[in-house]
Structure formats: structure tokens, C-alpha cells
Write an enzyme that holds these catalytic residues in place. Structure first.
Site, short mmCIF file in Angstrom:
data_model
loop_
_atom_site.label_atom_id
_atom_site.label_comp_id
_atom_site.label_asym_id
_atom_site.label_seq_id
_atom_site.Cartn_x
_atom_site.Cartn_y
_atom_site.Cartn_z
CG MET A 1 -10.45 -11.70 11.29
SD MET A 1 -11.16 -11.75 9.65
CE MET A 1 -10.19 -13.04 8.89
N GLY B 1 -25.47 -8.24 9.57
CA GLY B 1 -25.68 -7.45 10.79
C GLY B 1 -24.58 -7.68 11.81
NE ARG C 1 -3.27 -0.58 3.00
CZ ARG C 1 -4.49 -0.95 2.66
NH1 ARG C 1 -5.26 -0.13 1.99
NH2 ARG C 1 -4.94 -2.15 2.96
CG HIS D 1 -20.80 9.78 42.78
ND1 HIS D 1 -21.77 9.03 42.15
CD2 HIS D 1 -21.40 10.96 43.15
CE1 HIS D 1 -22.91 9.70 42.15
NE2 HIS D 1 -22.71 10.88 42.74
P1 FAD Z 1 -4.03 -5.61 8.01
O1 FAD Z 1 -4.34 -4.42 8.82
O2 FAD Z 1 -5.05 -6.05 7.03
O3 FAD Z 1 -2.66 -5.29 7.26
C1 FAD Z 1 -2.12 -6.13 6.31
C2 FAD Z 1 -1.27 -5.32 5.37
O4 FAD Z 1 -0.49 -6.21 4.59
C3 FAD Z 1 -2.06 -4.49 4.38
O5 FAD Z 1 -1.67 -3.13 4.46
C4 FAD Z 1 -1.70 -5.06 3.02
O6 FAD Z 1 -1.57 -4.07 2.00
C5 FAD Z 1 -0.35 -5.69 3.30
N1 FAD Z 1 -0.01 -6.80 2.40
C6 FAD Z 1 -0.75 -7.92 2.15
N2 FAD Z 1 -0.06 -8.76 1.34
C7 FAD Z 1 1.12 -8.15 1.09
C8 FAD Z 1 2.26 -8.52 0.33
N3 FAD Z 1 2.35 -9.69 -0.30
N4 FAD Z 1 3.29 -7.64 0.27
C9 FAD Z 1 3.23 -6.45 0.93
N5 FAD Z 1 2.19 -6.07 1.68
C10 FAD Z 1 1.15 -6.90 1.76
N6 FAD Z 1 -10.58 -3.83 14.45
C11 FAD Z 1 -10.62 -3.32 15.70
O7 FAD Z 1 -9.99 -3.89 16.60
N7 FAD Z 1 -11.32 -2.18 15.99
C12 FAD Z 1 -12.02 -1.53 15.05
O8 FAD Z 1 -12.66 -0.51 15.35
C13 FAD Z 1 -12.03 -2.04 13.73
N8 FAD Z 1 -12.73 -1.42 12.76
C14 FAD Z 1 -12.70 -1.93 11.50
C15 FAD Z 1 -13.46 -1.28 10.52
C16 FAD Z 1 -13.46 -1.76 9.23
C17 FAD Z 1 -14.28 -1.05 8.18
C18 FAD Z 1 -12.66 -2.90 8.89
C19 FAD Z 1 -12.62 -3.42 7.48
C20 FAD Z 1 -11.92 -3.56 9.86
C21 FAD Z 1 -11.94 -3.07 11.18
N9 FAD Z 1 -11.23 -3.70 12.19
C22 FAD Z 1 -11.27 -3.20 13.47
C23 FAD Z 1 -10.40 -4.91 11.93
C24 FAD Z 1 -8.92 -4.52 11.80
O9 FAD Z 1 -8.79 -3.58 10.77
C25 FAD Z 1 -8.09 -5.76 11.52
O10 FAD Z 1 -8.33 -6.74 12.51
C26 FAD Z 1 -6.60 -5.40 11.52
O11 FAD Z 1 -6.32 -4.42 10.56
C27 FAD Z 1 -5.75 -6.65 11.25
O12 FAD Z 1 -4.42 -6.29 11.26
P2 FAD Z 1 -3.32 -7.11 10.44
O13 FAD Z 1 -2.03 -6.45 10.75
O14 FAD Z 1 -3.48 -8.53 10.68
O15 FAD Z 1 -3.70 -6.88 8.89
P1 NAI Z 2 -19.00 -10.00 11.00
O1 NAI Z 2 -18.52 -11.38 11.08
O2 NAI Z 2 -18.87 -9.11 12.18
O3 NAI Z 2 -20.55 -9.98 10.62
C1 NAI Z 2 -21.01 -10.58 9.46
C2 NAI Z 2 -22.50 -10.80 9.58
O4 NAI Z 2 -22.99 -11.18 8.32
C3 NAI Z 2 -22.87 -11.91 10.57
O5 NAI Z 2 -23.89 -11.44 11.42
C4 NAI Z 2 -23.32 -13.06 9.67
O6 NAI Z 2 -24.30 -13.87 10.27
C5 NAI Z 2 -23.88 -12.28 8.50
N1 NAI Z 2 -23.89 -13.01 7.23
C6 NAI Z 2 -23.00 -13.90 6.75
N2 NAI Z 2 -23.34 -14.31 5.52
C7 NAI Z 2 -24.49 -13.66 5.21
C8 NAI Z 2 -25.33 -13.64 4.06
N3 NAI Z 2 -25.05 -14.37 2.99
N4 NAI Z 2 -26.42 -12.85 4.07
C9 NAI Z 2 -26.72 -12.08 5.17
N5 NAI Z 2 -25.94 -12.06 6.28
C10 NAI Z 2 -24.84 -12.82 6.29
O7 NAI Z 2 -18.28 -9.38 9.71
P2 NAI Z 2 -18.13 -7.87 9.19
O8 NAI Z 2 -19.17 -7.00 9.78
O9 NAI Z 2 -18.01 -7.97 7.72
O10 NAI Z 2 -16.74 -7.45 9.78
C11 NAI Z 2 -15.59 -8.27 9.55
C12 NAI Z 2 -14.71 -8.25 10.75
O11 NAI Z 2 -13.99 -7.03 10.83
C13 NAI Z 2 -15.46 -8.34 12.08
O12 NAI Z 2 -15.80 -9.67 12.40
C14 NAI Z 2 -14.45 -7.80 13.02
O13 NAI Z 2 -13.54 -8.81 13.35
C15 NAI Z 2 -13.76 -6.73 12.19
N6 NAI Z 2 -14.32 -5.40 12.52
C16 NAI Z 2 -14.19 -4.95 13.79
C17 NAI Z 2 -14.73 -3.75 14.17
C18 NAI Z 2 -14.58 -3.31 15.57
O14 NAI Z 2 -13.78 -3.90 16.29
N7 NAI Z 2 -15.32 -2.31 16.02
C19 NAI Z 2 -15.45 -2.89 13.22
C20 NAI Z 2 -15.52 -3.47 11.89
C21 NAI Z 2 -14.96 -4.67 11.58
#
Ligand code: FAD
Ligand code: NAI
EC number: 1.8.1.4
Length: 463
Positions: free
Chosen positions: A316, A178, A36, A442
Site C-alpha cells: 500500500m 511497529g 473528499r 566524492h
Molecule cells: P487513496 O490515496 O486512499 O485515494 C482514494 C480516494 O478515493 C480518497 O480520496 C477517497 O476519498 C476516494 N473515494 C473512495 N471511495 C470513493 C467513492 N465511492 N466516491 C468518490 N471518491 C471515493 N505511501 C508512500 O508511498 N509514501 C509515504 O510516505 C506514505 N505515507 C503515508 C502516511 C500515512 C499516515 C498514511 C495513512 C499512508 C501513507 N502512505 C504512504 C500510503 C499512501 O497514502 C497510499 O498507498 C496511497 O494514498 C494509495 O493511493 P490510492 O490512490 O490507491 O488511494
Molecule cells: P504496517 O503494516 O506498516 O504495520 C503494522 C504493524 O502493526 C505491523 O508491525 C504488525 O505486526 C503490527 N500489528 C498488527 N496487529 C497488531 C496488534 N493487534 N497489536 C500490535 N501490533 C499489531 O501498517 P501501518 O503502520 O498501519 O501503515 C499502513 C500502511 O500504510 C503501510 O503498510 C504502508 O503501506 C503505508 N504507509 C507507508 C508509509 C511510507 O511509505 N513511508 C508511511 C505510512 C504508511
């Protein structure tokens, strides 16, 4: 061969960049490969941080529009400047990812820009240049799971990435799934004026969380205007000039119907990302879901290759990935790094927030563990009343014999912060009485945690 390293980390997300920093602190020569254009991975660029920026902005908007009047603050003509809101989100992300660059410079970590590929146990190739290393840590993260028949174009049918970038508030947003993403991003666009319908396959929301909390959560989000189609599956999507038409039917089978949306958000989970990584070539084993297999201590079946974060088993979550990043660096250094998987909080950052740690009531019942439960509602907490945020409750589950806290589930104001107290208590294997006898300031929201602990022995004071 170019430079030689002690550790090359592939992926600079919360798992990878934290691992790189800890390894450098331990005296190793470290490089981190990231394809990235910026460091920080999914979390900082397109996940945790931009979503929380949008959640904060949209909550402020909705408070100004609907809640300030209760406090006697009257504002005429509140308007939304979505372009500015999006720009602010970009500034928040930029500051965070630059922070990681600074930390890399501070710790003399080389950022190898480009796509990394493992070509042998001690070799990583980055866009054609080979680097030798004693250890490789795979931290390549995850990507969103596609839904067959619902083709993502990141404009009308979006994943969370496109769902964070919309330049207009959709009239009707249909969210498929959801879970964490669906409810957080659904909340953002609901607050900004969209009609939001969540289509969920199961008959409940947030399936990994406590059932009682999930029910209350659905009721509160429903009061805010979110609509739910539980026990429903999407079987196809048609995109036209006027939006998207989804075909939905009961999950158990039955009559199909159509649902029209301006934008559809697909949020049905995420899966491990290992594309072009060369795992097959070096013989690194993966499981049926494509996750890299480890021995429970981050070692893969190939000596010198380790894996952490979303690409391996477990929740995750960014903080889980970070803890594993630290633990694996310490293991590589010959220390005893480990992660306590029983004590990993999960937080949905909606309003109210939902936070969960340890075991749910359903899990304890299924495992035949005798437990006691203490509950305390925020309606009985003075600070929550002063804030005007009385929705929700704290629930603490403790072992019936030893009183050790086994789990806690909170829905309410700042639940994500409140759960940290329980995390610390559980890390020290505290009893509910330990928390109940701890003096809490409190008036604070934390008093609801203390009262729930008191309620475990039926001696809460304020209910
Ligand atoms: P990633 O953060 O996915 O990082 C992996 C990196 O590896 C990427 O930058 C990618 O480009 C790079 N990469 C992959 N393959 C290669 C390669 N071959 N060469 C070089 N680079 C490579 N988690 C929370 O705890 N709290 C939250 O509020 C939260 N909100 C989220 C909201 C959204 C919309 C999403 C999608 C996820 C959210 N998550 C949240 C989940 C969280 O983002 C992930 O659990 C976390 O980023 C995982 O970290 P990681 O280091 O394993 O991988
Ligand atoms: P999720 O696993 O949290 O939720 C997916 C939902 O989709 C589940 O309720 C599941 O039953 C439903 N589902 C699965 N297949 C379906 C289908 N075919 N039709 C309708 N519903 C279906 O996954 P989500 O929301 O995509 O997030 C992925 C992950 O990213 C989370 O599990 C979490 O680990 C991480 N994340 C964490 C956040 C945080 O910590 N605040 C915020 C956003 C993401």
C-alpha cells in the site's frame, strides 16, 4: 444521462489522479470522482505529505535542540510553536492538492464531486446523477484497520489522521503497531518531547523489511528514547478524564497488565476501502481481505471495470498506486502498460531513514537462492561523517552465480533517496559489479552504495 466519458476514475488519490492524467494524455475523455473536498486522496491530504511535513519540522526542532551544538551553533531558549508547525503542514498540503486541481484543468479532466457508485458496467452515479462511460477505474484506496476493544475517537485514541492533528504534545503516547505509521508518527511526537512506547504484536519491527536492518533500526530508535514492547498485544482500552488505560498481555498469552497513555495511536495496518461502491450489485469479485480481485493487469472479472492502488493486492504505497495508474490507462488505450513488482522501493521516513527494495535475506534463504551480500557502514563514509550522521549501513544482495542485484537494504541518512540508484540498476537488471564500477561523486552518501557493491566481492576500499 449526463455526460459520456471514455474513462471514469473513482477516487483521486495517487492511483486515481495519475491514471486520469495519463488517460487524458492518451486522448481519452476523462472524469474523476472524488468525495473528499480536495483532490489527492489519502496520500496528499492525510498521509504521505502531511506526515513528511511533520517529520521535517520535528527533525529540524530536534536538530536545533540537540545536534546544532555539536556543530558549534549555540541557541538559547528553543521553543516549540506547535500551532505554527501544524499550520505550516496545512499550507504544504493545500499547495499540493491545489497542484492536482491545476493538473486536472490543464488536462481537461472533469472532477465529479461527490460519492461515486457503480450502477452497471458502463454507468457511474455520483450523488444521484448518472454518467455513461466505456471504462471505469476503481481507485478508492484504503482505510485504517480497527482494533477490537480500542475505540477510535480521533482525540485520545487516534488513527494516523488524528495523530497528525494533535494540538498538544502528549506526555505519553502509546503506539499500537511497529510498522510504517507507528514509527514515523512515533518519531514525530518523540522529537517534540513525548514519551513514546510502541506496542508490537510480533517480536520485531517493520516485519516486511530485512531482519538485520530492523534490528539496527530498533537499536537506533531506542537510543533516541523510543521504548518498545515487542511480542505484546493490546486487549482493551478504557478512556477516562486523565487519559487512556490499555490492557496489554504477551502475544503468546500470559499475565495481563495496564499501560497508561495520554494518547493512543492505532497503526496496525490498512485495508481496502470499497464502501457504498456498488461492487456487489455489478458482480465485481473481491478476495478474503476485501480487496478487488484483478487478473494481474488491473482488469476485474467484469469487462470494462478495472482497479488499481491500495484497493487491490500489493504494497500500500503511493508510488505503487501511481505506476498502476499509468499502466492501467495505457492498457485501456490498447498499449502494454505494466509494473515491475520486483522493483518497488519501501521507505520509512524516520531519521535515519530505512529503505528497502527487492528481496530480503530472509526471503532469499527461504527460497533457497544462493546469494552474496556486501555491507558498508556509514561510519566509513566521509560525507556522513561531515554531516554527523553515521548511524546505519548499506547492504546489497546479489545472485551468487550471475551477480545480478536481487535486493538492497539501507538504514542511514537519506536512505530513501539512495535506494533510487539501486532501483534504476535493478530495472536494468544490473550486476553488483555494474554499480561497483560506476564512478560516484566524492564526498557523497552514494559512495556508501558503491562501496557496498564492492563489498559483495570483498573489495570495498574504505573498510
Ligand atoms: P487513496 O490515496 O486512499 O485515494 C482514494 C480516494 O478515493 C480518497 O480520496 C477517497 O476519498 C476516494 N473515494 C473512495 N471511495 C470513493 C467513492 N465511492 N466516491 C468518490 N471518491 C471515493 N505511501 C508512500 O508511498 N509514501 C509515504 O510516505 C506514505 N505515507 C503515508 C502516511 C500515512 C499516515 C498514511 C495513512 C499512508 C501513507 N502512505 C504512504 C500510503 C499512501 O497514502 C497510499 O498507498 C496511497 O494514498 C494509495 O493511493 P490510492 O490512490 O490507491 O488511494
Ligand atoms: P504496517 O503494516 O506498516 O504495520 C503494522 C504493524 O502493526 C505491523 O508491525 C504488525 O505486526 C503490527 N500489528 C498488527 N496487529 C497488531 C496488534 N493487534 N497489536 C500490535 N501490533 C499489531 O501498517 P501501518 O503502520 O498501519 O501503515 C499502513 C500502511 O500504510 C503501510 O503498510 C504502508 O503501506 C503505508 N504507509 C507507508 C508509509 C511510507 O511509505 N513511508 C508511511 C505510512 C504508511
Amino acid at each position: 444521462m449526463a455526460d459520456t466519458y471514455d474513462v471514469i476514475v473513482i477516487g483521486a488519490g495517487p492511483g486515481g489522479y495519475v491514471c486520469a492524467i495519463r488517460a487524458a494524455q492518451l486522448g481519452m475523455k476523462v472524469a474523476c470522482v472524488e468525495k473528499r473536498a480536495t483532490l489527492g486522496g489519502t496520500c496528499l491530504n492525510i498521509g504521505c505529505i502531511p506526515s513528511k511535513a511533520m517529520l521535517q519540522s520535528s527533525e529540524d526542532f530536534t536538530a536545533a535542540a540537540h545536534r546544532f551544538a555539536d556543530h558549534g551553533i549555540l541557541i538559547d531558549g528553543i521553543k516549540l510553536d506547535l500551532a505554527r508547525m501544524q499550520a505550516r503542514k496545512g499550507e504544504v498540503v493545500a499547495a499540493n492538492v491545489k497542484g492536482v486541481e491545476f493538473l486536472f484543468r490543464k488536462h481537461k479532466i472533469d472532477w465529479l464531486r461527490g460519492e461515486g457508485r457503480i450502477t452497471g458496467p458502463g454507468t457511474v452515479e455520483v450523488d444521484g446523477t448518472a454518467y455513461a462511460t466505456r471504462h471505469i477505474v476503481v481507485a478508492t484506496g484504503s482505510e485504517s484497520v480497527p482494533l477490537p476493544g480500542v475505540e477510535v475517537d480521533e482525540k485520545r485514541i487516534v488513527t494516523s489522521t488524528g495523530g497528525l492533528e494533535l494540538d498538544r504534545v502528549p506526555e505519553h503516547l502509546v503506539v499500537i503497531g511497529g510498522g510504517y505509521i507507528g514509527l514515523e508518527l512515533g518519531s514525530v511526537w518523540l522529537r517534540l518531547g513525548a514519551k513514546v512506547t510502541v506496542v508490537e504484536f510480533l517480536d520485531r519491527l517493520v516485519p516486511t523489511m530485512d531482519g538485520e536492518v530492523a534490528k539496527t533500526f530498533a537499536r537506533i530508535l531506542g537510543k533516541q528514547g523510543m521504548t518498545f514492547r515487542l511480542g505484546t498485544k493490546v486487549t482493551g482500552a478504557r478512556t477516562g478524564n486523565d487519559g487512556v488505560t490499555l490492557t496489554v498481555e504477551p502475544a503468546a498469552g500470559g499475565t495481563a497488565e495496564e499501560l497508561r497513555a495520554d494518547v493512543v495511536l492505532v497503526a496496525i495496518g490498512r485495508r481496502a476501502y470499497t464502501e457504498n461502491l456498488g461492487l456487489d450489485a455489478v458482480g465485481v469479485a473481491t478476495d478474503a481481505r476485501g480487496r478487488v480481485r484483478t487478473d494481474g493487469h488491473y482488469a476485474t472479472n467484469v469487462p470494462g471495470i478495472w482497479a488499481i492502488g491500495d484497493v487491490i493486492d500489493g504494497p500500500m504505497l503511493a508510488h505503487k498506486a501511481e505506476e498502476e495508474g499509468i499502466a492501467v490507462a495505457e492498457r485501456i488505450a490498447g498499449q502494454a502498460g505494466h509494473v515491475n513488482y520486483g522493483v518497488i522501493p519501501g521507505v520509512v521516513y524516520t531519521w535515519p531513514e530505512v529503505a528497502s527494495i527487492g528481496r530480503t535475506e530472509e526471503e532469499l534463504k527461504a527460497a533457497g537462492v544462493a546469494y552474496k551480500a556486501g555491507r558498508f557502514p556509514f561510519t566509513a563514509n566521509g560525507r556522513a561523517r561531515a554531516m554527523g550522521d553515521t548511524d546505519g549501513f548499506v547492504k546489497i544482495l546479489a545472485d551468487a552465480t550471475t551477480d545480478e542485484i536481487l535486493g538492497a537494504h539501507i538504514i542511514g541518512p537519506d536512505a530513501g533517496t539512495l535506494i533510487a540508484e539501486i532501483a534504476t540498476a535493478m530495472e536494468f537488471r544490473a550486476s553488483s559489479e555494474d554499480v561497483a564500477r560506476t564512478c560516484h561523486a566524492h564526498p557523497s552518501l552514494n559512495e556508501a552504495v558503491k562501496e557496498a557493491a564492492l563489498a559483495v566481492e570483498d573489495r570495498a576500499i574504505h573498510i
